[in-house]
Design a protein around this motif. Structure first.
Motif, PDB file in Angstrom:
ATOM      1  N   ASP A  22      -5.699  13.350  16.719  1.00 52.54           N
ATOM      2  CA  ASP A  22      -5.523  13.078  18.146  1.00 52.54           C
ATOM      3  C   ASP A  22      -4.141  13.589  18.526  1.00 52.54           C
ATOM      4  OD1 ASP A  22      -5.957  12.188  20.691  1.00 52.54           O
ATOM      5  OD2 ASP A  22      -5.527  10.097  20.270  1.00 52.54           O
ATOM      6  N   PRO A  23      -4.021  14.556  19.409  1.00 57.66           N
ATOM      7  CA  PRO A  23      -5.102  15.119  20.202  1.00 57.66           C
ATOM      8  C   PRO A  23      -6.003  16.056  19.384  1.00 57.66           C
ATOM      9  CG  PRO A  23      -3.065  16.258  20.734  1.00 57.66           C
ATOM     10  CD  PRO A  23      -2.707  15.150  19.776  1.00 57.66           C
TER      11      PRO A  23
ATOM     12  N   THR B 137      -9.920  13.211  23.914  1.00 58.45           N
ATOM     13  CA  THR B 137      -9.994  11.753  23.945  1.00 58.45           C
ATOM     14  C   THR B 137      -9.570  11.226  25.310  1.00 58.45           C
ATOM     15  OG1 THR B 137      -7.711  11.501  23.204  1.00 58.45           O
ATOM     16  CG2 THR B 137      -9.403  11.645  21.483  1.00 58.45           C
TER      17      THR B 137
ATOM     18  N   ARG C 237     -13.454   7.426  20.576  1.00 56.77           N
ATOM     19  CA  ARG C 237     -12.678   7.190  19.357  1.00 56.77           C
ATOM     20  C   ARG C 237     -13.370   6.169  18.449  1.00 56.77           C
ATOM     21  NH1 ARG C 237      -9.660  10.760  17.645  1.00 56.77           N
ATOM     22  NH2 ARG C 237      -8.340   9.290  16.589  1.00 56.77           N
TER      23      ARG C 237
END
Length: 168
Positions: free
Chosen positions: A132-133, A152, A122
């Motif tokens: 995100d996601p 992530t 990130r």
């Protein structure tokens, strides 16, 4: 100690402290030459190792470098689970489908003492522009840096947490 942001050294240190017992698996093993295995020092220390790599040329290279390892195109987790062998550590590094393989493994009942899964950083300069996601369709897309878009750490932890894993 070790390469890949210290992963080799971290695995060695955790192995010494925890006295891990079982098999070490590296999924996305590469060729073992251009980039050494993350579990290489565990292999050199005598731990039984399984290596999964989809590319046949890379598998041939791995066979030459690691003759005592079991080398497969992929691991059929349900079949592996049926063997009843304890799993000490699993490293998943396949540049995009890491979360899919991890989920399949955990759902099959394979529960390594240590689970190391490559993730999308990130803090990468452009990562803040990604949602995100990360949407499934983006996983595996190569960036100019040569890195691939992956889930992530937060997404991976949410999946693994459902199976009792804690992030360290």
């Amino acid at each position: 100690d070790g390469w890949q942001f210290g992963e080799q050294g971290l695995l060695l240190a955790l192995n010494r402290v925890l006295d891990l017992d079982g098999i070490a698996i590296e999924y996305g093993a590469g060729d073992g030459e251009s980039l050494p295995l993350t579990i290489e020092q565990l292999y050199r220390g005598g731990m039984t190792c399984w290596l999964a790599e989809t590319d046949e040329t890379r598998r041939e290279s791995l066979r030459l470098l690691y003759p005592k390892a079991t080398i497969e195109k992929q691991i059929a987790w349900h079949e592996f689970m049926a063997l009843g062998w304890p799993v000490a550590v699993v490293v998943i590094d396949i540049d995009g489908s890491d979360s899919v393989v991890m989920r399949e493994m955990l759902q099959s009942g394979v529960r390594p003492a240590l689970l190391v899964v490559e993730h999308f950083d990130r803090h990468y300069p452009i990562a803040t522009s990604f949602p995100d996601p990360i949407p499934q369709w983006m996983l595996g897309i190569k960036l100019e840096s040569g890195h691939a878009i992956q889930d992530t750490a937060e997404t991976l932890h949410a999946i693994a947490g459902k199976f009792g894993y804690e992030r360290i």
